[in-house]
Write an enzyme that holds these catalytic residues in place. Structure first.
Site, PDB file in Angstrom:
ATOM      1  N   ASN A 246       0.799  -1.238   0.000  1.00 41.86           N
ATOM      2  CA  ASN A 246       0.000   0.000   0.000  1.00 41.86           C
ATOM      3  C   ASN A 246       0.833   1.290   0.000  1.00 41.86           C
ATOM      4  O   ASN A 246       0.379   2.299  -0.527  1.00 41.86           O
ATOM      5  CB  ASN A 246      -1.051  -0.014   1.114  1.00 41.86           C
ATOM      6  CG  ASN A 246      -0.472  -0.153   2.494  1.00 41.86           C
ATOM      7  OD1 ASN A 246       0.667  -0.590   2.654  1.00 41.86           O
ATOM      8  ND2 ASN A 246      -1.243   0.211   3.490  1.00 41.86           N
TER       9      ASN A 246
ATOM     10  N   GLU B 262       4.540  -4.465  12.121  1.00 43.87           N
ATOM     11  CA  GLU B 262       3.595  -3.357  11.916  1.00 43.87           C
ATOM     12  C   GLU B 262       2.427  -3.954  11.146  1.00 43.87           C
ATOM     13  O   GLU B 262       2.541  -4.228   9.954  1.00 43.87           O
ATOM     14  CB  GLU B 262       4.250  -2.241  11.091  1.00 43.87           C
ATOM     15  CG  GLU B 262       5.454  -1.592  11.742  1.00 43.87           C
ATOM     16  CD  GLU B 262       5.080  -0.667  12.886  1.00 43.87           C
ATOM     17  OE1 GLU B 262       3.926  -0.198  12.923  1.00 43.87           O
ATOM     18  OE2 GLU B 262       5.934  -0.433  13.750  1.00 43.87           O
TER      19      GLU B 262
ATOM     20  N   CYS C 189      -3.400   1.122   6.797  1.00 43.23           N
ATOM     21  CA  CYS C 189      -3.603   0.346   8.034  1.00 43.23           C
ATOM     22  C   CYS C 189      -4.341   1.143   9.101  1.00 43.23           C
ATOM     23  O   CYS C 189      -4.932   0.563  10.004  1.00 43.23           O
ATOM     24  CB  CYS C 189      -2.269  -0.136   8.557  1.00 43.23           C
ATOM     25  SG  CYS C 189      -1.025   1.139   8.524  1.00 43.23           S
TER      26      CYS C 189
HETATM   27  P1  NAP Z   1       0.581  -9.195   3.339  1.00 38.90           P
HETATM   28  O1  NAP Z   1      -0.207 -10.050   2.433  1.00 38.90           O
HETATM   29  O2  NAP Z   1       0.762  -9.631   4.745  1.00 38.90           O
HETATM   30  O3  NAP Z   1       2.021  -9.041   2.642  1.00 38.90           O
HETATM   31  C1  NAP Z   1       3.024  -8.233   3.192  1.00 38.90           C
HETATM   32  C2  NAP Z   1       4.371  -8.742   2.720  1.00 38.90           C
HETATM   33  O4  NAP Z   1       4.615 -10.029   3.288  1.00 38.90           O
HETATM   34  C3  NAP Z   1       4.465  -8.925   1.206  1.00 38.90           C
HETATM   35  O5  NAP Z   1       5.753  -8.570   0.778  1.00 38.90           O
HETATM   36  C4  NAP Z   1       4.227 -10.414   1.048  1.00 38.90           C
HETATM   37  O6  NAP Z   1       4.735 -10.936  -0.136  1.00 38.90           O
HETATM   38  C5  NAP Z   1       4.984 -10.932   2.253  1.00 38.90           C
HETATM   39  N1  NAP Z   1       4.671 -12.305   2.653  1.00 38.90           N
HETATM   40  C6  NAP Z   1       3.620 -13.074   2.290  1.00 38.90           C
HETATM   41  N2  NAP Z   1       3.723 -14.293   2.880  1.00 38.90           N
HETATM   42  C7  NAP Z   1       4.838 -14.279   3.644  1.00 38.90           C
HETATM   43  C8  NAP Z   1       5.479 -15.225   4.502  1.00 38.90           C
HETATM   44  N3  NAP Z   1       4.989 -16.444   4.697  1.00 38.90           N
HETATM   45  N4  NAP Z   1       6.608 -14.850   5.144  1.00 38.90           N
HETATM   46  C9  NAP Z   1       7.111 -13.623   4.970  1.00 38.90           C
HETATM   47  N5  NAP Z   1       6.568 -12.683   4.153  1.00 38.90           N
HETATM   48  C10 NAP Z   1       5.445 -13.008   3.504  1.00 38.90           C
HETATM   49  O7  NAP Z   1       0.020  -7.707   3.382  1.00 38.90           O
HETATM   50  P2  NAP Z   1      -0.434  -6.773   2.182  1.00 38.90           P
HETATM   51  O8  NAP Z   1      -1.728  -7.281   1.634  1.00 38.90           O
HETATM   52  O9  NAP Z   1       0.695  -6.532   1.232  1.00 38.90           O
HETATM   53  O10 NAP Z   1      -0.675  -5.405   2.977  1.00 38.90           O
HETATM   54  C11 NAP Z   1      -1.832  -5.137   3.667  1.00 38.90           C
HETATM   55  C12 NAP Z   1      -1.648  -5.339   5.153  1.00 38.90           C
HETATM   56  O11 NAP Z   1      -0.555  -4.588   5.639  1.00 38.90           O
HETATM   57  C13 NAP Z   1      -2.857  -4.823   5.933  1.00 38.90           C
HETATM   58  O12 NAP Z   1      -3.186  -5.719   6.965  1.00 38.90           O
HETATM   59  C14 NAP Z   1      -2.361  -3.507   6.489  1.00 38.90           C
HETATM   60  O13 NAP Z   1      -3.042  -3.060   7.626  1.00 38.90           O
HETATM   61  C15 NAP Z   1      -0.950  -3.842   6.786  1.00 38.90           C
HETATM   62  N6  NAP Z   1      -0.150  -2.605   6.926  1.00 38.90           N
HETATM   63  C16 NAP Z   1       0.305  -2.241   8.159  1.00 38.90           C
HETATM   64  C17 NAP Z   1       1.014  -1.048   8.300  1.00 38.90           C
HETATM   65  C18 NAP Z   1       1.555  -0.593   9.628  1.00 38.90           C
HETATM   66  O14 NAP Z   1       2.464   0.222   9.636  1.00 38.90           O
HETATM   67  N7  NAP Z   1       1.040  -1.075  10.748  1.00 38.90           N
HETATM   68  C19 NAP Z   1       1.261  -0.253   7.183  1.00 38.90           C
HETATM   69  C20 NAP Z   1       0.776  -0.669   5.953  1.00 38.90           C
HETATM   70  C21 NAP Z   1       0.088  -1.852   5.823  1.00 38.90           C
HETATM   71  P3  NAP Z   1       3.737 -11.205  -1.395  1.00 38.90           P
HETATM   72  O15 NAP Z   1       3.207  -9.885  -1.805  1.00 38.90           O
HETATM   73  O16 NAP Z   1       4.635 -11.819  -2.389  1.00 38.90           O
HETATM   74  O17 NAP Z   1       2.662 -12.140  -0.910  1.00 38.90           O
END
Ligand code: NAP
Length: 468
Positions: A147, A243, A277
């Site tokens: 994002n 995070e 988020c």
């Molecule tokens: P996501 O599906 O959890 O993916 C995040 C990252 O983790 C991607 O690079 C993903 O790679 C990778 N990943 C997937 N499976 C993994 C594994 N088994 N081990 C290690 N890494 C792995 O999240 P998203 O859909 O990209 O982002 C949305 C989420 O992020 C929401 O829940 C949002 O709230 C959260 N977020 C939190 C913050 C904060 O600062 N608190 C800020 C922004 C977003 P792939 O893309 O290749 O699957």
């Protein structure tokens, strides 16, 4: 990919699309376990060089990168809007913020200090001098979501380099392009080869490889709670910062400035189609002003322009994939079946969901109790401030929350009782500047970002005791 200062390709191309219309815009390559291993090895090889650099050398590189981001703002903003589908105006803001994040990191490289320990506070310490110095951890794996592909990566890479570490960055599969552009920028700014590596490809395979790798000292992860919990369970003795997500809430009390509160809820709920988020998801409104507030939110929402992310007039563009938009649509339908009313929006076209305002959403529907990560705001009423605080706290998450009121007593009453990482008074939870401490409690994570706080987590205090 970018490993050890070289461009690396695999046999499998990975097309990157503009999510709004599915148009092809770039091609990267699918990395695997071998690429993750090679990147960690390159980062481990570069670790002594980074460790030996002076603070000023590290700071200078970060400062130059901060400036270069601004010089290349058009290319970066174009990559961001294309890969994420966020409107170009928001992409430009992300670029500016990423530059600040590196500037703050450069400043922390200068500031990072240990402390003098008062050894003789205990009799056994007599004649000893104690001090701590902050040492780098070594190789840090930075795993980032789709994002904010540039700024959230800089929140990891900036403090890691400021503290003298090296980095393997795994960007989200949907948004790898800005990460690769940044690796080039760092190289041009004098970062040694291997100090920053980028591996693109599926999170499961590359993420697991990084999390399990014995030479990785820390995992700095931003993403979903599901993946965060998996990392936590597999990381062993590695340091882990998480995070994660949220379903942020804001209270609008009877004495609030309703024009401002409504305008900020609209901005905070619909920026990047709610894929933030700390997006405003749950709005609890004092019953006495519910009608007046609702009218403002609904009329403001109806004015938003939905369109292609490249158009400067666009307020709302697509979600990251059609599948995600279908999921959000399904959650809205579920809420409506359970009695919620649609006050604005509600429909989907391909990956785009119209900005949607729901009223009277049952607390146990997914649109209320889970992270919706789409352009949907829930308006529900409350009778007393304590009841509203209870509703805000009735959540598995705890990233940020807020209150609108002109009564400072009520504001601090709520600030002390709401269980979150950050509480905003007369501001929506979707508020962040990049130097502030940022992170959550409960399922929203562990650890704090913001360069000053992240660099603490990315370094180790070593104690040195001298007996004179
Ligand atoms: P996501 O599906 O959890 O993916 C995040 C990252 O983790 C991607 O690079 C993903 O790679 C990778 N990943 C997937 N499976 C993994 C594994 N088994 N081990 C290690 N890494 C792995 O999240 P998203 O859909 O990209 O982002 C949305 C989420 O992020 C929401 O829940 C949002 O709230 C959260 N977020 C939190 C913050 C904060 O600062 N608190 C800020 C922004 C977003 P792939 O893309 O290749 O699957």
């Amino acid at each position: 990919m970018y490993i050890g200062g070289e461009s690396v390709r695999s046999a499998t191309p990975l097309p990157v699309e503009i999510p709004f219309d599915g148009a092809a815009f770039a091609t990267v390559f699918r990395g695997g376990r071998d690429h993750a291993d090679a990147a960690v090895q390159a980062a481990a090889n570069a670790a002594p060089l980074m460790r030996e650099m002076t603070r000023d050398q590290r700071s200078q590189i970060l400062r130059r990168a901060s400036d270069s981001i601004l010089e290349q703002r058009d290319a970066l903003a174009s990559a961001i809007y294309s890969e994420t589908g966020k409107p170009i105006r928001e992409a430009r803001i992300e670029v500016e913020r990423a530059s600040y994040t590196l500037l703050f990191s450069a400043e922390e490289a200068h500031r990072l200090v240990g402390e003098v320990v008062p050894m003789d506070a205990e009799a056994a310490g007599k004649g000893r001098w104690g001090m701590t110095v902050r040492e780098p951890l070594g190789v840090i794996a930075a795993i980032t979501p789709f994002n904010f592909p540039l700024n959230l990566a800089m929140h990891k890479i900036g403090p890691a380099l400021a503290g003298g570490n090296t980095v393997v960055h795994k960007p989200a599969s949907t948004t790898p392009v800005s990460a690769l552009l940044m690796a080039r920028i760092f190289e041009e700014c004098g970062l040694p080869k291997g100090a920053l590596n980028v591996v693109t490809g599926p999170g499961g395979e590359i993420g697991d490889a990084l999390v399990e790798h014995p030479q990785v000292a820390m995992i700095s992860f931003t993403g979903s709670p599901e993946v965060g919990l998996r990392i936590r369970a597999r990381a062993g003795m590695k340091r882990v910062s998480l995070e994660l997500g949220g379903n942020a809430a804001v209270i609008v009390d009877e004495d609030a400035n309703l024009d401002e509160a409504a305008a900020r809820c609209i901005a905070g709920g619909f920026a990047h189609s709610g894929q933030v988020c700390i997006s405003v998801q749950r709005v609890y409104v004092n019953r006495k002003i519910r009608g007046e507030f609702e009218d403002r939110v609904v009329s403001g929402t109806r004015k938003l322009v939905v369109g292609h992310p490249k158009e400067t007039a666009t307020d709302i563009s697509s979600l990251i994939t059609v599948g995600e938009a279908e999921r959000v649509e399904g959650w809205v339908h579920e809420a409506v079946e359970r009695g919620a009313r649609v006050l604005a929006g509600g429909s989907r076209r391909r990956a785009t969901i119209e900005p949607t305002v729901l009223a009277d959403v049952p607390e146990d529907t997914r649109a209320a109790c889970r992270e919706i990560f789409g352009p949907v705001i829930n308006l529900n009423s409350y009778e007393s401030l304590d009841a509203a605080i209870e509703l805000v706290n009735h959540s598995d998450y705890g990233l940020q929350a807020g209150i609108y009121t002109r009564d400072i007593g009520k504001a601090f009453h709520a600030a002390q009782r709401v269980h979150v990482g950050g509480f905003m008074i007369n501001e929506v939870p979707q508020y962040r500047v990049d130097q502030m401490p940022y992170g959550g409690v409960k399922l929203s994570g562990a650890g704090r970002e913001g360069p000053k706080y992240a660099v603490e987590e990315m370094t180790e205090p070593k104690l040195i005791v001298w007996k004179g």
